[in-house]
Design a protein around this motif. Structure first.
Motif, PDB file in Angstrom:
ATOM      1  N   TRP A   1       0.805  -1.434  -0.025  1.00 33.22           N
ATOM      2  CA  TRP A   1      -0.052  -0.001   0.046  1.00 33.22           C
ATOM      3  C   TRP A   1       0.844   1.338   0.080  1.00 33.22           C
ATOM      4  O   TRP A   1       0.355   2.634  -0.266  1.00 33.22           O
ATOM      5  CB  TRP A   1      -0.822   0.023   1.192  1.00 33.22           C
ATOM      6  CG  TRP A   1      -0.390  -0.034   2.378  1.00 33.22           C
ATOM      7  CD1 TRP A   1      -0.493  -1.519   3.159  1.00 33.22           C
ATOM      8  CD2 TRP A   1       0.182   1.069   3.270  1.00 33.22           C
ATOM      9  NE1 TRP A   1       0.279  -1.098   4.484  1.00 33.22           N
ATOM     10  CE2 TRP A   1       0.630   0.491   4.616  1.00 33.22           C
ATOM     11  CE3 TRP A   1       0.444   2.406   3.103  1.00 33.22           C
ATOM     12  CZ2 TRP A   1       1.146   1.080   5.406  1.00 33.22           C
ATOM     13  CZ3 TRP A   1       0.845   2.991   4.037  1.00 33.22           C
ATOM     14  CH2 TRP A   1       1.502   2.312   5.403  1.00 33.22           C
TER      15      TRP A   1
ATOM     16  N   ASP B   1      -6.658  12.203   3.232  1.00 33.25           N
ATOM     17  CA  ASP B   1      -6.860  11.103   4.352  1.00 33.25           C
ATOM     18  C   ASP B   1      -5.973   9.977   4.392  1.00 33.25           C
ATOM     19  O   ASP B   1      -5.511   9.514   5.543  1.00 33.25           O
ATOM     20  CB  ASP B   1      -8.358  10.366   3.993  1.00 33.25           C
ATOM     21  CG  ASP B   1      -9.473  11.492   3.968  1.00 33.25           C
ATOM     22  OD1 ASP B   1      -9.401  12.323   4.998  1.00 33.25           O
ATOM     23  OD2 ASP B   1     -10.668  11.337   3.439  1.00 33.25           O
ATOM     24  N   HIS B   2      -5.398   9.449   3.372  1.00 38.20           N
ATOM     25  CA  HIS B   2      -4.387   8.597   3.179  1.00 38.20           C
ATOM     26  C   HIS B   2      -3.064   9.010   3.908  1.00 38.20           C
ATOM     27  O   HIS B   2      -2.549   8.193   4.751  1.00 38.20           O
ATOM     28  CB  HIS B   2      -4.038   8.349   1.670  1.00 38.20           C
ATOM     29  CG  HIS B   2      -3.171   6.979   1.608  1.00 38.20           C
ATOM     30  ND1 HIS B   2      -3.280   5.777   2.329  1.00 38.20           N
ATOM     31  CD2 HIS B   2      -2.169   6.930   1.042  1.00 38.20           C
ATOM     32  CE1 HIS B   2      -2.370   5.057   1.856  1.00 38.20           C
ATOM     33  NE2 HIS B   2      -1.495   5.655   1.165  1.00 38.20           N
TER      34      HIS B   2
ATOM     35  N   SER C   1      -1.402   2.380  -3.292  1.00 39.45           N
ATOM     36  CA  SER C   1      -2.678   3.058  -3.021  1.00 39.45           C
ATOM     37  C   SER C   1      -2.951   4.534  -3.484  1.00 39.45           C
ATOM     38  O   SER C   1      -1.922   5.068  -4.034  1.00 39.45           O
ATOM     39  CB  SER C   1      -2.780   3.185  -1.467  1.00 39.45           C
ATOM     40  OG  SER C   1      -2.711   1.865  -0.705  1.00 39.45           O
TER      41      SER C   1
ATOM     42  N   ILE D   1      -3.217   8.219  -3.212  1.00 43.26           N
ATOM     43  CA  ILE D   1      -2.684   9.273  -2.012  1.00 43.26           C
ATOM     44  C   ILE D   1      -3.666  10.449  -2.285  1.00 43.26           C
ATOM     45  O   ILE D   1      -3.882  11.143  -3.249  1.00 43.26           O
ATOM     46  CB  ILE D   1      -1.392   9.557  -2.455  1.00 43.26           C
ATOM     47  CG1 ILE D   1      -0.327   8.511  -2.625  1.00 43.26           C
ATOM     48  CG2 ILE D   1      -0.915  10.657  -1.687  1.00 43.26           C
ATOM     49  CD1 ILE D   1       1.396   8.913  -2.915  1.00 43.26           C
TER      50      ILE D   1
ATOM     51  N   ARG E   1      -3.552   8.773   7.896  1.00 42.82           N
ATOM     52  CA  ARG E   1      -3.721   7.355   8.306  1.00 42.82           C
ATOM     53  C   ARG E   1      -2.219   7.047   8.308  1.00 42.82           C
ATOM     54  O   ARG E   1      -1.958   6.316   9.352  1.00 42.82           O
ATOM     55  CB  ARG E   1      -4.617   6.730   7.491  1.00 42.82           C
ATOM     56  CG  ARG E   1      -6.006   6.721   7.677  1.00 42.82           C
ATOM     57  CD  ARG E   1      -6.673   5.730   6.774  1.00 42.82           C
ATOM     58  NE  ARG E   1      -6.378   5.407   5.480  1.00 42.82           N
ATOM     59  CZ  ARG E   1      -6.961   6.160   4.436  1.00 42.82           C
ATOM     60  NH1 ARG E   1      -7.950   7.055   4.882  1.00 42.82           N
ATOM     61  NH2 ARG E   1      -6.609   6.004   3.344  1.00 42.82           N
ATOM     62  N   VAL E   2      -1.328   7.267   7.134  1.00 39.95           N
ATOM     63  CA  VAL E   2      -0.048   6.677   7.194  1.00 39.95           C
ATOM     64  C   VAL E   2       0.911   7.458   8.343  1.00 39.95           C
ATOM     65  O   VAL E   2       1.680   7.210   8.859  1.00 39.95           O
ATOM     66  CB  VAL E   2       0.835   6.954   5.738  1.00 39.95           C
ATOM     67  CG1 VAL E   2       2.019   6.481   5.804  1.00 39.95           C
ATOM     68  CG2 VAL E   2      -0.261   6.082   4.879  1.00 39.95           C
TER      69      VAL E   2
END
Length: 346
Positions: A294, A303-304, A298, A300, A307-308
């Motif tokens: 991911w 929100d991503h 994933s 980008i 989270r990361v």
């Protein structure tokens, strides 16, 4: 015994920290293995236009071709590097193709690998493609990783309380604009893998490098956005490799579209997610390092990113990364030791 090496594709002319790190590693490791005399053929120069090239090459114990990210999709620049093997073979001069990425090349280019005495790829994906030639191809991770280690850096786990986001650009200017938008939305810091020559001329050249005159001048909105982005990158840039790696080590997360920003971030343990570059080299790097898919597969968005930033490294990822970096150092030093033996075996 005095050993001499011609290094082809000296990418330091591109004023790029990844290129500087790779070349620093090559020169230091050759010197530590007894090489006394160096000559360099700069990137973008065409050896085929040198009338005395054959005579020039015949004086060396080894011609080392630094492939980096040049040999992909049948590019003329990649062909130019590979054809050097035929010259060295005809002269009885040892040759090595090292630090190679390989993607989208035709069988005609693959057949040229037979002329090299030593071949290494910087990732497993590239090595598998190159081995279709029938040649032996080692996997030795990108030499910038060794350079960072030689500068004293190690993969330290980030302090989760530090919420500092770094964002690079991409070789694709449209992807660069996307990354710049993410940087702005998430209050990130611009990170420039490149740096300009000193003075006004150097600054203007740096800004111009990220713009297509033919295409962007017909789109004023895009042109202004690109000019602002390139100027911001210029302001954040610096020439010193050690300071640049230190800067990357201070981020809790790096969002990157640059391969060498990724290698240097991994070298210091900075968590990272990436947007593809002009080949699959970032995905290949992350696979070999044992990172979760991911991080490069994933979509980008903001929100991503949040989270990361909270996730950082998993225990499994950090263990895999540490092992990969340790192995990279060993494999790199073994390779240059073997190149020295190859030169002495003439």
């Amino acid at each position: 015994m005095i050993l001499s090496v011609l290094i082809v594709n000296d990418t330091r002319v591109d004023r790029h920290h990844g290129c500087s790190a790779v070349m620093q590693a090559i020169v230091r490791l050759l010197a530590r293995n007894g090489v006394d005399r160096f000559s360099f053929l700069p990137a973008h120069s065409d050896w085929r236009k040198m009338s005395d090239f054959r005579r020039f090459v015949s004086d060396f114990d080894l011609v080392l071709v630094n492939a980096e990210g040049t040999i992909h999709h049948d590019r003329e620049a990649g062909l130019r590097l590979l054809e050097i093997g035929g010259v060295t073979r005809s002269l009885g001069v040892r040759s090595a193709l090292v630090n190679a990425g390989w993607e989208g090349n035709s069988p005609s280019l693959l057949s040229l690998l037979r002329n090299f005495d030593f071949i290494s790829a910087r990732d497993t994906r590239s090595a598998v493609r190159m081995r279709a030639s029938g040649e032996v191809v080692r996997v030795v991770p990108d030499l910038s990783i060794w350079a960072a280690r030689d500068e004293g850096f190690r993969p330290l786990r980030c302090n989760r309380d530090i919420c500092k986001l770094g964002v690079t650009d991409n070789v694709d200017r449209f992807k660069s604009l996307f990354l710049e938008k993410l940087r702005h939305m998430n209050s990130g810091q611009s990170v420039s893998i490149g740096y300009a020559a000193k003075g006004t001329k150097g600054r203007l050249s740096f800004i111009r490098d990220g713009i297509s005159i033919r295409e962007d001048f017909s789109n004023p909105y895009r042109l202004v956005a690109l000019l602002k982005m390139r100027n911001r990158l210029w302001k954040s840039s610096q020439e010193d490799l050690h300071r640049f790696i230190q800067e990357i080590s201070g981020f809790s997360l790096l969002v990157s579209g640059r391969f060498h920003a990724c290698t240097l971030a991994l070298s210091v343990g900075t968590p990272i997610i990436a947007l593809p570059s002009n080949t699959d080299k970032i995905a290949a790097l992350f696979e070999d390092a044992g990172l979760d898919s991911w991080r490069y597969e994933s979509v980008i968005d903001s929100d991503h990113i949040q989270r990361v930033k909270e996730a950082q490294w998993s225990d499994a990822e950090y263990q895999s990364l540490s092992a990969y970096l340790e192995s990279a150092s060993v494999l790199t030093e073994e390779m240059f030791s073997d190149l020295a033996k190859l030169m002495r075996s003439k």
